[in-house]
Design a protein around this motif. Structure first.
Motif, PDB file in Angstrom:
ATOM      1  N   TYR A  67       8.613   3.828  32.376  1.00 20.70           N
ATOM      2  CA  TYR A  67       9.299   3.111  33.444  1.00 20.70           C
ATOM      3  C   TYR A  67       9.279   1.604  33.195  1.00 20.70           C
ATOM      4  O   TYR A  67       8.335   1.072  32.623  1.00 20.70           O
ATOM      5  N   GLY A  68      10.307   0.943  33.675  1.00 15.82           N
ATOM      6  CA  GLY A  68      10.434  -0.493  33.521  1.00 15.82           C
ATOM      7  C   GLY A  68      11.826  -0.848  33.027  1.00 15.82           C
ATOM      8  O   GLY A  68      12.551   0.009  32.505  1.00 15.82           O
ATOM      9  N   HIS A  69      12.203  -2.103  33.182  1.00 17.93           N
ATOM     10  CA  HIS A  69      13.510  -2.556  32.743  1.00 17.93           C
ATOM     11  C   HIS A  69      13.494  -4.068  32.553  1.00 17.93           C
ATOM     12  O   HIS A  69      12.672  -4.781  33.135  1.00 17.93           O
ATOM     13  N   PHE A  70      14.411  -4.541  31.741  1.00 17.52           N
ATOM     14  CA  PHE A  70      14.484  -5.950  31.362  1.00 17.52           C
ATOM     15  C   PHE A  70      15.942  -6.376  31.489  1.00 17.52           C
ATOM     16  O   PHE A  70      16.849  -5.617  31.135  1.00 17.52           O
ATOM     17  N   SER A  71      16.174  -7.577  31.988  1.00 17.57           N
ATOM     18  CA  SER A  71      17.551  -8.060  32.120  1.00 17.57           C
ATOM     19  C   SER A  71      17.654  -9.522  31.733  1.00 17.57           C
ATOM     20  O   SER A  71      16.651 -10.242  31.674  1.00 17.57           O
ATOM     21  N   ALA A  72      18.884  -9.962  31.475  1.00 17.26           N
ATOM     22  CA  ALA A  72      19.157 -11.354  31.132  1.00 17.26           C
ATOM     23  C   ALA A  72      20.450 -11.787  31.808  1.00 17.26           C
ATOM     24  O   ALA A  72      21.433 -11.028  31.837  1.00 17.26           O
ATOM     25  N   ARG A  73      20.449 -12.996  32.328  1.00 15.53           N
ATOM     26  CA  ARG A  73      21.652 -13.520  32.977  1.00 15.53           C
ATOM     27  C   ARG A  73      22.727 -13.786  31.931  1.00 15.53           C
ATOM     28  O   ARG A  73      22.448 -14.330  30.850  1.00 15.53           O
ATOM     29  N   LEU A  74      23.976 -13.423  32.272  1.00 13.52           N
ATOM     30  CA  LEU A  74      25.127 -13.724  31.421  1.00 13.52           C
ATOM     31  C   LEU A  74      25.869 -14.954  31.925  1.00 13.52           C
ATOM     32  O   LEU A  74      26.300 -15.798  31.146  1.00 13.52           O
ATOM     33  N   ASP A  75      26.057 -15.040  33.238  1.00 16.45           N
ATOM     34  CA  ASP A  75      26.703 -16.186  33.870  1.00 16.45           C
ATOM     35  C   ASP A  75      26.297 -16.179  35.336  1.00 16.45           C
ATOM     36  O   ASP A  75      25.423 -15.400  35.736  1.00 16.45           O
ATOM     37  N   ALA A  76      26.920 -17.029  36.142  1.00 16.48           N
ATOM     38  CA  ALA A  76      26.505 -17.155  37.540  1.00 16.48           C
ATOM     39  C   ALA A  76      26.649 -15.853  38.316  1.00 16.48           C
ATOM     40  O   ALA A  76      25.903 -15.614  39.276  1.00 16.48           O
ATOM     41  N   GLY A  77      27.573 -14.992  37.900  1.00 21.43           N
ATOM     42  CA  GLY A  77      27.840 -13.801  38.678  1.00 21.43           C
ATOM     43  C   GLY A  77      27.454 -12.493  38.041  1.00 21.43           C
ATOM     44  O   GLY A  77      27.643 -11.431  38.660  1.00 21.43           O
ATOM     45  N   HIS A  78      26.893 -12.518  36.830  1.00 19.24           N
ATOM     46  CA  HIS A  78      26.606 -11.268  36.131  1.00 19.24           C
ATOM     47  C   HIS A  78      25.323 -11.364  35.304  1.00 19.24           C
ATOM     48  O   HIS A  78      24.954 -12.443  34.837  1.00 19.24           O
ATOM     49  N   PHE A  79      24.681 -10.222  35.121  1.00 23.07           N
ATOM     50  CA  PHE A  79      23.548 -10.140  34.207  1.00 23.07           C
ATOM     51  C   PHE A  79      23.642  -8.828  33.441  1.00 23.07           C
ATOM     52  O   PHE A  79      24.394  -7.915  33.804  1.00 23.07           O
ATOM     53  N   LEU A  80      22.889  -8.760  32.364  1.00 23.68           N
ATOM     54  CA  LEU A  80      22.873  -7.584  31.504  1.00 23.68           C
ATOM     55  C   LEU A  80      21.511  -6.928  31.615  1.00 23.68           C
ATOM     56  O   LEU A  80      20.481  -7.591  31.447  1.00 23.68           O
ATOM     57  N   VAL A  81      21.472  -5.629  31.915  1.00 27.71           N
ATOM     58  CA  VAL A  81      20.205  -4.910  31.999  1.00 27.71           C
ATOM     59  C   VAL A  81      20.155  -3.892  30.864  1.00 27.71           C
ATOM     60  O   VAL A  81      21.173  -3.311  30.482  1.00 27.71           O
TER      61      VAL A  81
END
Length: 227
Positions: A29-43
Motif C-alpha cells: 500500500y502507498g502512492h506517490f504523486s507529482a504536480r504537473l501544473d496548477a490544475g493537474h498532478f500525476l499519480v
C-alpha cells in the motif's frame, strides 16, 4: 499517452516510488504523486510501489474534480494538499514501520536529531486509524498538515509533502529515521532526559545546502533500472 515532459516526470515518479519500497517505507500500500501544473498532478500506477515497472504509466488527476477511474481512493489526500498548497510539488503516502509503531502510542517524532529538525516544531497526528474515503476527511487531513511537511496517521502511516519528487522521498526517509530515534529513546525510558533541538537549531539544521538532498536521493535510488 503522456507527452515527453510528463513522461520524464512519470519516470522519476517510478524511481522514487520504487525507492520507498526498497527502503521498507511502503509495502503493498502507498502512492506517490507529482504536480504537473496548477490544475493537474500525476499519480503512480495503483500497484505495490516496489513492483512498478518501466511500462507502468501513472494517471493524470485533476486537482479539483472526481478521481479518474482506477485511481486509488486515498489519492484524494493528494488532491486536497495540492489545492491548498501551491508550493507543494510532490506528495508521498507511505507506511514506515517505526512511524506506525510510534503512532499507535498517539505520538509523533520530536526533533531529537538532525533529520527530525525538518519537521519542527512537531509532526501533527491524524488521530483516526480508518482509511480516508471522502473528500471531507481528506480536506481535514490537509488542513492538519497546514504549511508543514508531514502528517502522521495513527496506525496508518504518513503523508509527506515536498517541493519536488526528490524532497518528498528524502523527507519520507527522514521522518522514519526520526521515529526510529524516538522509539529508541522511549524504549530505554529516557524520554524526559533526552534533549531536543531548539527552534533556532532546527532552523539552522533543516537545510538542503551542500548537496544534502541530492546525496540522499542518490543513496535511496542507487541501482534503480530507470536512473
Amino acid at each position: 499517452m503522456l507527452d515527453d515532459l510528463h513522461s520524464d516526470t512519470d519516470r522519476k515518479l517510478r524511481v522514487a516510488a520504487r525507492a520507498l519500497g526498497r527502503a521498507g517505507l511502503a509495502h503493498a500500500y502507498g502512492h506517490f504523486s507529482a504536480r504537473l501544473d496548477a490544475g493537474h498532478f500525476l499519480v503512480c500506477a495503483p500497484k505495490p510501489m516496489a513492483l512498478l515497472e518501466s511500462a507502468d504509466q501513472g494517471t493524470v488527476v485533476p486537482v479539483n474534480g472526481a478521481l479518474p477511474d482506477g485511481v486509488l481512493g486515498e489519492v484524494r489526500i493528494h488532491q486536497q494538499i495540492y489545492a491548498r498548497r501551491p508550493d507543494v510539488g510532490a506528495v508521498a503516502r507511505s507506511m514506515p514501520p517505526k512511524l506506525v509503531s510510534l503512532s499507535v502510542l498517539s505520538r509523533t517524532p520530536l526533533p531529537r536529531h538532525g533529520f527530525g529538525s525538518y519537521f519542527a516544531p512537531f509532526v501533527p497526528l491524524w488521530d483516526d486509524p480508518l482509511l480516508i474515503r471522502s473528500d471531507a476527511q481528506a480536506g481535514a487531513l490537509a488542513e492538519l498538515i497546514g504549511d508543514g511537511r508531514a502528517v502522521v496517521m495513527r496506525g496508518n502511516g504518513a503523508v509527506v509533502a515536498g517541493d519536488s519528487i526528490e524532497e518528498a522521498l528524502v523527507l519520507s526517509w527522514y521522518l522514519e529515521d526520526a521515529a526510529r530515534v524516538e522509539l529508541d529513546v522511549l524504549s530505554c525510558g529516557a524520554a524526559l532526559l533526552s534533549k531536543t533541538l531548539t527552534q533556532v537549531q532546527c532552523e539552522a539544521r533543516a537545510t538542503f545546502s551542500g548537496r544534502i538532498l541530492e546525496r540522499m536521493w542518490d543513496y535511496l535510488c542507487s541501482g534503480d533500472c530507470e536512473r
